[in-house]
Scaffold this motif. Structure first.
Motif, short mmCIF file in Angstrom:
data_model
loop_
_atom_site.label_atom_id
_atom_site.label_comp_id
_atom_site.label_asym_id
_atom_site.label_seq_id
_atom_site.Cartn_x
_atom_site.Cartn_y
_atom_site.Cartn_z
N PRO A 31 24.45 -36.72 31.18
CA PRO A 31 24.53 -35.66 32.20
C PRO A 31 24.61 -34.25 31.64
O PRO A 31 24.45 -33.29 32.40
CB PRO A 31 25.81 -36.02 32.97
N ARG A 32 24.82 -34.09 30.34
CA ARG A 32 24.89 -32.76 29.74
C ARG A 32 23.73 -32.49 28.80
O ARG A 32 23.82 -31.65 27.91
CB ARG A 32 26.23 -32.59 29.01
N VAL A 33 22.62 -33.20 29.00
CA VAL A 33 21.40 -32.97 28.22
C VAL A 33 20.27 -32.68 29.19
O VAL A 33 20.07 -33.42 30.16
CB VAL A 33 21.04 -34.18 27.33
N VAL A 34 19.53 -31.62 28.95
CA VAL A 34 18.42 -31.23 29.82
C VAL A 34 17.22 -30.85 28.97
O VAL A 34 17.36 -30.52 27.78
CB VAL A 34 18.81 -30.03 30.73
N THR A 35 16.03 -30.89 29.56
CA THR A 35 14.84 -30.42 28.86
C THR A 35 14.75 -28.90 28.99
O THR A 35 15.26 -28.30 29.93
CB THR A 35 13.57 -31.05 29.42
N ALA A 36 14.08 -28.29 28.02
CA ALA A 36 13.97 -26.84 27.98
C ALA A 36 13.19 -26.31 29.18
O ALA A 36 12.23 -26.93 29.64
CB ALA A 36 13.31 -26.39 26.69
N GLU A 41 5.91 -28.39 26.52
CA GLU A 41 5.90 -28.58 25.06
C GLU A 41 5.88 -27.19 24.44
O GLU A 41 5.04 -26.37 24.79
CB GLU A 41 4.67 -29.39 24.63
N ASP A 42 6.80 -26.93 23.50
CA ASP A 42 6.93 -25.54 23.04
C ASP A 42 6.02 -25.17 21.87
O ASP A 42 5.63 -24.02 21.72
CB ASP A 42 8.38 -25.23 22.68
N HIS A 43 5.67 -26.13 20.99
CA HIS A 43 4.79 -25.86 19.85
C HIS A 43 5.28 -24.66 19.02
O HIS A 43 4.49 -23.87 18.52
CB HIS A 43 3.35 -25.61 20.32
N PHE A 44 6.59 -24.56 18.86
CA PHE A 44 7.16 -23.44 18.10
C PHE A 44 6.73 -23.43 16.64
O PHE A 44 6.70 -22.38 16.01
CB PHE A 44 8.69 -23.48 18.18
N GLY A 85 14.74 -18.33 14.40
CA GLY A 85 14.53 -19.68 14.91
C GLY A 85 15.49 -20.03 16.03
O GLY A 85 15.09 -20.62 17.05
N HIS A 86 16.75 -19.67 15.87
CA HIS A 86 17.72 -19.94 16.94
C HIS A 86 17.37 -19.17 18.21
O HIS A 86 17.56 -19.68 19.32
CB HIS A 86 19.12 -19.55 16.47
N ALA A 87 16.84 -17.96 18.06
CA ALA A 87 16.44 -17.19 19.23
C ALA A 87 15.34 -17.90 20.02
O ALA A 87 15.33 -17.87 21.26
CB ALA A 87 15.98 -15.79 18.81
N LEU A 88 14.42 -18.56 19.31
CA LEU A 88 13.38 -19.31 20.01
C LEU A 88 13.99 -20.42 20.86
O LEU A 88 13.58 -20.63 22.02
CB LEU A 88 12.41 -19.91 19.00
N LEU A 89 14.97 -21.13 20.31
CA LEU A 89 15.58 -22.23 21.05
C LEU A 89 16.39 -21.73 22.23
O LEU A 89 16.50 -22.41 23.25
CB LEU A 89 16.46 -23.07 20.12
#
Length: 322
Positions: A31-36, A41-44, A85-89
């Motif tokens: 219940p505490r996991v969600v998709t972005a 699909e982000d293809h970062f 990288g963290h900013a992308l997430l």
């Protein structure tokens, strides 16, 4: 200094048709996991080398301007790349949300850059029997067997470069077998959550066992390949479709192209390999977390059976089906 890692996990499928949607659906049973939010699909990693080059160029410019500035001497290039990288997430998260956000891409190009872009962020690399992937590509998009097999083999070679040396395996990177997910989704989810570390809450195990099908090459709406959930039919088996249609010539072609990757991953050359008998080493979730270098990971809470010596270059997978 690198800012605190975002509450996120990154899922990289070896190629399309490897099950990235399914692993995301399994994770989201918590219940505490969600998709972005945003793109499905982000293809970062597609243009990640440009981001790394930008960080390196920017820091070099800083040092040229202020060579004696104390903070610049202490800060490393990884501080800057990790912050970017963290900013992308963070883009896929809701402000102030307690959820762990799943970012997924069915490609592994740039895998070697993940420790620099996403330090301390779990990265799950999903692999699947190349025969099943190739057959799914044929049914979904009409791709020729040799073309699909070559694409799968190239991706596995990329993964092998990162995971092949146990001493050099990055922390928080876990190789996940699609077959483990489908035969033991509840046990696999337990291991994945050991790494994702969401807030502790009970998981509805029945929901995990009865997830609908999405994007299947066989269970499609009349309009063709689609991504809307479809009720899982009785007898649905995504592991052995290639057995129904492949000729001896198909098998010879496939193994000539993809045999190296299949052997490295531990898939057998018989008609079918089951996760319980595949020639690869399996360790429990907590033991996996400890061996992959998670800081402060406790000793395994359950006894891990003795394992045979691990062949050089053989990956570590989730754990035995329970």
């Amino acid at each position: 200094m690198i800012p605190e890692a975002p509450r996120a996990v990154v899922v990289l499928g070896c190629v399309p048709r490897s099950g990235t949607n399914y692993i995301a659906d399994v994770l989201c049973c918590h219940p505490r996991v969600v998709t972005a939010a945003g793109a499905p699909e982000d293809h970062f990693l597609r243009d990640a080398p440009r981001l790394i080059a930008y960080a390196e160029s920017t820091r070099a410019h800083w040092l040229a301007l202020w060579p004696d500035w104390p903070e610049l001497r202490v800060a490393s290039i990884n501080d800057l790349t990790g912050a970017l990288g963290h900013a992308l997430l963070e883009m896929g998260a809701t402000s102030g949300s307690p959820e762990v956000v799943v970012h997924k891409t069915p490609e592994v190009g740039g895998l070697h850059l993940t420790p620099r872009l996403w330090p301390n962020v779990p990265v799950f690399v999903l692999v699947r029997d190349g025969r099943a992937v190739v057959e799914s590509m044929r049914r979904s998009w009409g791709i020729k067997l040799d073309v699909a097999a070559a694409r799968w083999q190239r991706s596995i070679a990329t993964i092998q470069e990162t995971f092949g040396d146990p001493a050099g395996r990055p922390d928080d990177r876990l190789l996940v077998y699609y077959e483990d997910l489908t035969t033991d989704p509840v046990g696999s989810l337990d291991t994945l959550l050991d790494h994702a570390r969401p807030d502790s809450q009970a998981v509805d195990t029945e929901l995990v066992k009865t997830l609908p099908v999405r994007g299947s090459s066989t269970e499609q709406p009349e309009s063709g390949l689609g991504w809307s959930p479809v009720e899982r039919p009785a007898g649905f088996d995504p592991l052995r479709r290639w057995e129904e249609t492949w000729s001896a010539a198909d098998h010879r072609t496939f193994w000539a192209i993809a045999g190296e990757g299949m052997d490295w991953l531990g898939y057998g050359r018989g008609e079918r390999v089951s996760p319980a008998t595949a020639d690869r080493v399996r360790i429990s979730g907590l033991a996996a977390r400890r061996s992959l270098g998670a800081p402060g990971a406790p000793a395994p809470a359950r006894v891990v059976p003795p394992q045979p010596a691990r062949p050089v270059g053989r990956p570590v997978s989730l754990g035995s089906p329970r």
